[in-house]
Enzyme design. Sequence first.
Site, mmCIF file in Angstrom:
data_model
loop_
_atom_site.group_PDB
_atom_site.id
_atom_site.type_symbol
_atom_site.label_atom_id
_atom_site.label_comp_id
_atom_site.label_asym_id
_atom_site.label_seq_id
_atom_site.Cartn_x
_atom_site.Cartn_y
_atom_site.Cartn_z
ATOM 1 N N HIS A 19 -25.378 35.924 -0.365
ATOM 2 C CA HIS A 19 -26.593 36.682 -0.716
ATOM 3 C C HIS A 19 -27.629 36.457 0.373
ATOM 4 O O HIS A 19 -28.385 35.496 0.340
ATOM 5 C CB HIS A 19 -27.098 36.213 -2.094
ATOM 6 C CG HIS A 19 -28.315 36.943 -2.584
ATOM 7 N ND1 HIS A 19 -28.717 36.915 -3.900
ATOM 8 C CD2 HIS A 19 -29.226 37.721 -1.946
ATOM 9 C CE1 HIS A 19 -29.808 37.632 -4.052
ATOM 10 N NE2 HIS A 19 -30.153 38.119 -2.874
ATOM 11 N N HIS A 21 -30.026 39.058 3.111
ATOM 12 C CA HIS A 21 -30.377 40.399 3.601
ATOM 13 C C HIS A 21 -30.590 40.294 5.103
ATOM 14 O O HIS A 21 -31.483 39.577 5.552
ATOM 15 C CB HIS A 21 -31.641 40.902 2.909
ATOM 16 C CG HIS A 21 -31.512 40.930 1.416
ATOM 17 N ND1 HIS A 21 -31.197 42.071 0.720
ATOM 18 C CD2 HIS A 21 -31.608 39.934 0.490
ATOM 19 C CE1 HIS A 21 -31.135 41.780 -0.575
ATOM 20 N NE2 HIS A 21 -31.373 40.495 -0.742
ATOM 21 N N HIS A 200 -28.639 42.949 -7.671
ATOM 22 C CA HIS A 200 -29.746 42.052 -8.027
ATOM 23 C C HIS A 200 -30.136 42.359 -9.468
ATOM 24 O O HIS A 200 -30.517 43.496 -9.790
ATOM 25 C CB HIS A 200 -30.954 42.307 -7.130
ATOM 26 C CG HIS A 200 -30.825 41.776 -5.736
ATOM 27 N ND1 HIS A 200 -29.762 42.049 -4.921
ATOM 28 C CD2 HIS A 200 -31.652 40.965 -5.015
ATOM 29 C CE1 HIS A 200 -29.935 41.441 -3.758
ATOM 30 N NE2 HIS A 200 -31.075 40.781 -3.783
ATOM 31 N N GLU A 203 -33.731 38.647 -11.642
ATOM 32 C CA GLU A 203 -34.616 37.905 -10.739
ATOM 33 C C GLU A 203 -36.021 38.019 -11.346
ATOM 34 O O GLU A 203 -36.566 37.045 -11.847
ATOM 35 C CB GLU A 203 -34.574 38.497 -9.328
ATOM 36 C CG GLU A 203 -35.503 37.815 -8.322
ATOM 37 C CD GLU A 203 -35.553 38.546 -6.961
ATOM 38 O OE1 GLU A 203 -35.231 39.739 -6.878
ATOM 39 O OE2 GLU A 203 -35.973 37.891 -5.964
ATOM 40 N N ASP A 281 -30.984 34.316 0.807
ATOM 41 C CA ASP A 281 -31.691 35.566 0.486
ATOM 42 C C ASP A 281 -32.342 36.199 1.721
ATOM 43 O O ASP A 281 -31.775 37.129 2.292
ATOM 44 C CB ASP A 281 -32.721 35.341 -0.632
ATOM 45 C CG ASP A 281 -33.026 36.600 -1.425
ATOM 46 O OD1 ASP A 281 -32.410 37.639 -1.160
ATOM 47 O OD2 ASP A 281 -33.894 36.547 -2.332
ATOM 48 N N ASP A 282 -33.534 35.753 2.084
ATOM 49 C CA ASP A 282 -34.236 36.278 3.262
ATOM 50 C C ASP A 282 -34.778 35.064 4.019
ATOM 51 O O ASP A 282 -35.960 34.732 3.926
ATOM 52 C CB ASP A 282 -35.387 37.191 2.828
ATOM 53 C CG ASP A 282 -34.894 38.391 2.036
ATOM 54 O OD1 ASP A 282 -34.461 39.373 2.658
ATOM 55 O OD2 ASP A 282 -34.888 38.306 0.797
HETATM 56 N N1 ADE Z 1 -34.513 42.759 -0.792
HETATM 57 C C1 ADE Z 1 -34.530 41.715 0.032
HETATM 58 N N2 ADE Z 1 -34.643 40.570 -0.656
HETATM 59 C C2 ADE Z 1 -34.711 40.900 -1.967
HETATM 60 C C3 ADE Z 1 -34.819 40.179 -3.177
HETATM 61 N N3 ADE Z 1 -34.913 38.848 -3.231
HETATM 62 N N4 ADE Z 1 -34.857 40.882 -4.328
HETATM 63 C C4 ADE Z 1 -34.787 42.209 -4.300
HETATM 64 N N5 ADE Z 1 -34.676 42.925 -3.201
HETATM 65 C C5 ADE Z 1 -34.621 42.291 -2.040
HETATM 66 ZN ZN ZN Z 2 -31.736 39.318 -2.410
#
Ligand code: ADE
Ligand code: ZN
Length: 338
Positions: A19, A21, A200, A203, A281-282
């Site tokens: 996971h 991006h 997703h 969350e 994630d990011d």
């Molecule tokens: N796009 C990038 N990161 C995300 C996240 N944590 N939740 C939803 N969309 C995303």
């Molecule tokens: Zn994500």
Amino acid sequence: MFDAPITPFIAALPKAELHMHLEGSLEPETIMELARRNGVRIPYASATELRAAYDFTDLQSFLDLFYLGLTVLRTGEDFYAMTKAYLDRAAQDNVRHAEVFISPQAHLRRGIAIAPLMDNILQAFDDVVAERGMTGGVIVGIQRQFDEEDALSMLNTLQPWRDRIIGLGTGGPEKGNRPAKFRRAYAKARHDLGWRTTIHAGEEGGADFVCEALDILQVDRIDHGVQAEADPDLMRRLADTGMPLTVCPCSNIMLRVFPTMQAHNIRRLHEAGLCITVNSDDPSYFGGYMNENFAAIQQALGFSDAELWQLARNGFTSAFMAEADRDRHLAELDKITP
Ligand code: ADE
Ligand code: ZN
């Protein structure tokens, strides 16, 4: 922000990242450099100023910056460099398998041609397979704020890369955009394209979003999913079916899903028998790549090395990968004794 010690055990642990991006791996310095080179206006004077803006109140406040940051990507070389930089950085954390989300709709809407984008991202994967024996690939992510026609049109555009794409996912603002909105896109991905699927859910949305993803979209994994804890029946179902959750601890703190890492429910989810994986994630926005995420939960929640080993193992068993590769990675993992 996340400065828990990365122990030799965590550093040595082979990992699968499920996971992440890709556009969320652009560091502020890279964003500013690409903005300058490509003539894209970013309303921040420096990388320091941009990084200072990474003070999020919720998912949407992050998404606004995420969608701004990715506008600096214009050429095929930009997409190659971003992908290669992430994979090289992941390799430093001993990531052996990486499945990365991309957000094609965000690029198509800006008039970016799809072929240089896909070909260059895939070339970077081919290069790390050759250089490092890493495995992985691309999951195309629907942006849930757009309608299903837009998602279906993206799937048509991606048809030429059908056999090189491993799955379909969905990101973007969860509230107001339920999983069932993309029923036809998920059916097409599974039946017509032969892809694995994830979304997703849970969350910022509730446990009901997770139920809907399972019942209506019939996904193979759930991204985040931490809100499932509110529904005991769902928790039992997730445990009984071994449905993987791709949990992103540092992300959840930065986006205020939990107030502190000590308050994160990942340990309870794990102890309830769910198949929990750890992911970044990011990473450039949330202050941690894979090792920082493992270290943060160990420090805050007292995960033992044996428990971290099990979470890493879950990553490999939950991956969308060929069985021969899985066996090879699991054999490497077995060499590391907690
Ligand atoms: N796009 C990038 N990161 C995300 C996240 N944590 N939740 C939803 N969309 C995303
Ligand atoms: Zn994500």
